[in-house]
Write a protein that holds these residues in place. Structure first.
Motif, PDB file in Angstrom:
ATOM      1  N   GLN A  59     -21.281  47.793  -9.461  1.00 26.11           N
ATOM      2  CA  GLN A  59     -21.789  47.100 -10.674  1.00 26.11           C
ATOM      3  C   GLN A  59     -22.318  48.307 -11.658  1.00 26.11           C
ATOM      4  O   GLN A  59     -22.521  49.245 -11.205  1.00 26.11           O
ATOM      5  CB  GLN A  59     -22.826  46.197 -10.106  1.00 26.11           C
ATOM      6  CG  GLN A  59     -22.353  45.033  -9.508  1.00 26.11           C
ATOM      7  CD  GLN A  59     -22.856  45.378  -7.823  1.00 26.11           C
ATOM      8  OE1 GLN A  59     -23.485  46.040  -7.788  1.00 26.11           O
ATOM      9  NE2 GLN A  59     -21.606  44.720  -7.123  1.00 26.11           N
ATOM     10  N   TYR A  86     -27.682  43.740 -13.429  1.00 27.34           N
ATOM     11  CA  TYR A  86     -26.593  44.491 -12.917  1.00 27.34           C
ATOM     12  C   TYR A  86     -25.264  43.670 -13.382  1.00 27.34           C
ATOM     13  O   TYR A  86     -25.227  42.182 -13.140  1.00 27.34           O
ATOM     14  CB  TYR A  86     -26.798  44.428 -11.285  1.00 27.34           C
ATOM     15  CG  TYR A  86     -27.887  45.164 -10.927  1.00 27.34           C
ATOM     16  CD1 TYR A  86     -27.638  46.644 -10.620  1.00 27.34           C
ATOM     17  CD2 TYR A  86     -29.338  44.595 -10.870  1.00 27.34           C
ATOM     18  CE1 TYR A  86     -28.802  47.405 -10.021  1.00 27.34           C
ATOM     19  CE2 TYR A  86     -30.302  45.512 -10.442  1.00 27.34           C
ATOM     20  CZ  TYR A  86     -29.982  46.852 -10.242  1.00 27.34           C
ATOM     21  OH  TYR A  86     -31.226  47.587  -9.737  1.00 27.34           O
ATOM     22  N   SER A 123     -23.574  50.814  -6.153  1.00 28.52           N
ATOM     23  CA  SER A 123     -22.754  50.080  -4.996  1.00 28.52           C
ATOM     24  C   SER A 123     -23.775  49.125  -4.188  1.00 28.52           C
ATOM     25  O   SER A 123     -24.679  49.478  -4.066  1.00 28.52           O
ATOM     26  CB  SER A 123     -22.145  50.926  -4.274  1.00 28.52           C
ATOM     27  OG  SER A 123     -21.436  50.342  -3.204  1.00 28.52           O
ATOM     28  N   SER A 124     -23.068  47.924  -4.103  1.00 31.44           N
ATOM     29  CA  SER A 124     -23.807  46.876  -3.187  1.00 31.44           C
ATOM     30  C   SER A 124     -23.148  46.682  -1.682  1.00 31.44           C
ATOM     31  O   SER A 124     -23.661  45.882  -0.928  1.00 31.44           O
ATOM     32  CB  SER A 124     -23.850  45.488  -3.748  1.00 31.44           C
ATOM     33  OG  SER A 124     -22.648  45.100  -4.158  1.00 31.44           O
ATOM     34  N   ASP A 141     -20.971  43.077 -13.074  1.00 28.39           N
ATOM     35  CA  ASP A 141     -19.617  43.307 -12.555  1.00 28.39           C
ATOM     36  C   ASP A 141     -18.988  44.225 -13.580  1.00 28.39           C
ATOM     37  O   ASP A 141     -18.824  43.982 -14.916  1.00 28.39           O
ATOM     38  CB  ASP A 141     -18.878  42.168 -12.223  1.00 28.39           C
ATOM     39  CG  ASP A 141     -17.458  42.732 -11.424  1.00 28.39           C
ATOM     40  OD1 ASP A 141     -16.505  43.169 -12.172  1.00 28.39           O
ATOM     41  OD2 ASP A 141     -17.663  42.414 -10.185  1.00 28.39           O
ATOM     42  N   SER A 142     -18.446  45.296 -13.070  1.00 29.89           N
ATOM     43  CA  SER A 142     -17.816  46.437 -14.126  1.00 29.89           C
ATOM     44  C   SER A 142     -16.655  45.920 -14.611  1.00 29.89           C
ATOM     45  O   SER A 142     -16.292  46.161 -15.910  1.00 29.89           O
ATOM     46  CB  SER A 142     -17.538  47.700 -13.157  1.00 29.89           C
ATOM     47  OG  SER A 142     -16.478  47.191 -12.211  1.00 29.89           O
ATOM     48  N   GLN A 143     -16.015  45.019 -14.477  1.00 30.62           N
ATOM     49  CA  GLN A 143     -14.805  44.203 -14.747  1.00 30.62           C
ATOM     50  C   GLN A 143     -14.953  42.974 -15.718  1.00 30.62           C
ATOM     51  O   GLN A 143     -14.288  42.402 -16.451  1.00 30.62           O
ATOM     52  CB  GLN A 143     -13.670  43.737 -13.702  1.00 30.62           C
ATOM     53  CG  GLN A 143     -13.298  44.869 -12.972  1.00 30.62           C
ATOM     54  CD  GLN A 143     -12.626  45.954 -13.920  1.00 30.62           C
ATOM     55  OE1 GLN A 143     -12.017  45.900 -14.767  1.00 30.62           O
ATOM     56  NE2 GLN A 143     -12.618  47.160 -13.151  1.00 30.62           N
ATOM     57  N   ALA A 144     -16.338  42.498 -15.740  1.00 30.70           N
ATOM     58  CA  ALA A 144     -16.812  41.436 -16.419  1.00 30.70           C
ATOM     59  C   ALA A 144     -17.599  41.943 -17.701  1.00 30.70           C
ATOM     60  O   ALA A 144     -17.904  41.045 -18.767  1.00 30.70           O
ATOM     61  CB  ALA A 144     -17.451  40.520 -15.697  1.00 30.70           C
ATOM     62  N   GLU A 197     -17.809  42.411  -4.127  1.00 30.99           N
ATOM     63  CA  GLU A 197     -18.540  42.849  -4.959  1.00 30.99           C
ATOM     64  C   GLU A 197     -19.031  44.340  -4.770  1.00 30.99           C
ATOM     65  O   GLU A 197     -20.277  44.469  -4.658  1.00 30.99           O
ATOM     66  CB  GLU A 197     -19.974  41.942  -4.985  1.00 30.99           C
ATOM     67  CG  GLU A 197     -19.559  40.219  -5.140  1.00 30.99           C
ATOM     68  CD  GLU A 197     -18.944  40.046  -6.750  1.00 30.99           C
ATOM     69  OE1 GLU A 197     -18.944  41.012  -7.410  1.00 30.99           O
ATOM     70  OE2 GLU A 197     -18.358  39.019  -6.403  1.00 30.99           O
ATOM     71  N   GLU A 222     -13.296  38.429 -14.902  1.00 33.34           N
ATOM     72  CA  GLU A 222     -13.079  39.708 -14.432  1.00 33.34           C
ATOM     73  C   GLU A 222     -11.616  40.256 -14.721  1.00 33.34           C
ATOM     74  O   GLU A 222     -10.970  39.677 -14.333  1.00 33.34           O
ATOM     75  CB  GLU A 222     -13.589  40.007 -13.034  1.00 33.34           C
ATOM     76  CG  GLU A 222     -14.905  39.629 -12.486  1.00 33.34           C
ATOM     77  CD  GLU A 222     -15.260  39.707 -11.196  1.00 33.34           C
ATOM     78  OE1 GLU A 222     -14.347  40.519 -10.454  1.00 33.34           O
ATOM     79  OE2 GLU A 222     -16.024  39.160 -10.885  1.00 33.34           O
TER      80      GLU A 222
END
Length: 250
Positions: free
Chosen positions: A199, A163, A182-183, A165-168, A196, A214
């Motif tokens: 992901q 998993y 989603s968490s 992070d979508s921005q990393a 957070e 990010e």
């Protein structure tokens, strides 16, 4: 004249490779065939070189650029000489495609062989988030230069679910099909959340490249088009603009 400035490590790199790292944060390309590069990424050149706007190439690709935030402003670099590229001292990495494909965040793309095929593709399930929903997919045979804010890590997704992070997320094997998960839970949401929320979930043969920073999510695309922070530098923190030393290639 004497100075440590003139040490060998700061002099021009010479060699047989068309794409080479002048240093970990600077790309040098010896022109022959054309190269497509991020607009504004040229920092120096030698010889007879021209720079021209590169269009989308097809109506379908143009519409995807207009309707998404993955607007990759490219220029075609042609001529006879050497061109140096960089993106705010981001770490540069070279990937050799050999008939395979790579999915890369457009904000991390620096330059690539013009012979490669490129397109914009939607990430599955990305309707849940406003940023990172579309990636640039490069395929064929040739070299891709990408940049990372800081020294990245390459994670193997074949052994267990991964998993990110979508921005990393910087790039991943095109054979992987990430899903957005989603968490969030109601209890955390009522108490202000965790920061957070979403992901990318990867699982299967392949890898994902993750940078230690990010991106700041871009604003929603206007109805007439979309804008994009130019290149590998729109970091969400001042510390991320001082990249760590890292390896020279993937």
């Amino acid at each position: 004249m004497q100075s440590t400035l003139f040490e060998q490590r700061n002099l021009e790199v010479e060699g047989e490779h068309r794409f080479a790292l002048q240093n970990p944060q600077m790309l040098r390309v010896h022109l022959g065939a054309d190269v497509l590069a991020l607009k504004g990424s040229m920092i120096a050149f030698q010889g007879q070189v021209t720079f021209n706007h590169e269009g989308a190439g097809s109506m379908g690709k143009l519409m995807r650029k207009i309707l998404t935030s993955e607007d990759v402003p490219l220029m075609r670099v042609a001529g006879d000489g050497d061109v140096f590229f960089a993106a705010e001292a981001g770490h540069v990495y070279l990937v050799e495609l050999q008939g395979d494909a790579l999915s890369i965040n457009g904000r991390n793309l620096l330059a690539f062989d013009a012979a490669l095929t490129w397109d914009i593709q939607r990430v599955k399930g990305a309707g849940m988030i406003s940023a990172g929903a579309f990636n640039t997919v490069l395929s064929g045979s040739g070299t891709v230069a990408m940049c990372s804010v800081g020294q990245p890590v390459v994670l193997d997704c074949s052994q267990q679910p991964t998993y990110v992070d979508s921005q990393a997320a910087v790039a991943w094997s095109a054979g992987l099909t990430p899903q957005v998960v989603s968490s969030m839970n109601m209890r955390s949401l009522l108490r202000g959340g965790t920061g957070e929320a979403f992901q990318f979930a990867f699982h299967g043969p392949g890898f994902v490249v993750v940078q230690p920073s990010e991106w700041t999510p871009p604003p929603p695309a206007p109805s007439t088009g979309s804008s994009r922070a130019a290149g590998c530098w729109a970091s969400s923190s001042a510390d991320a603009r001082r990249p760590l030393a890292g390896p020279r290639s993937l």
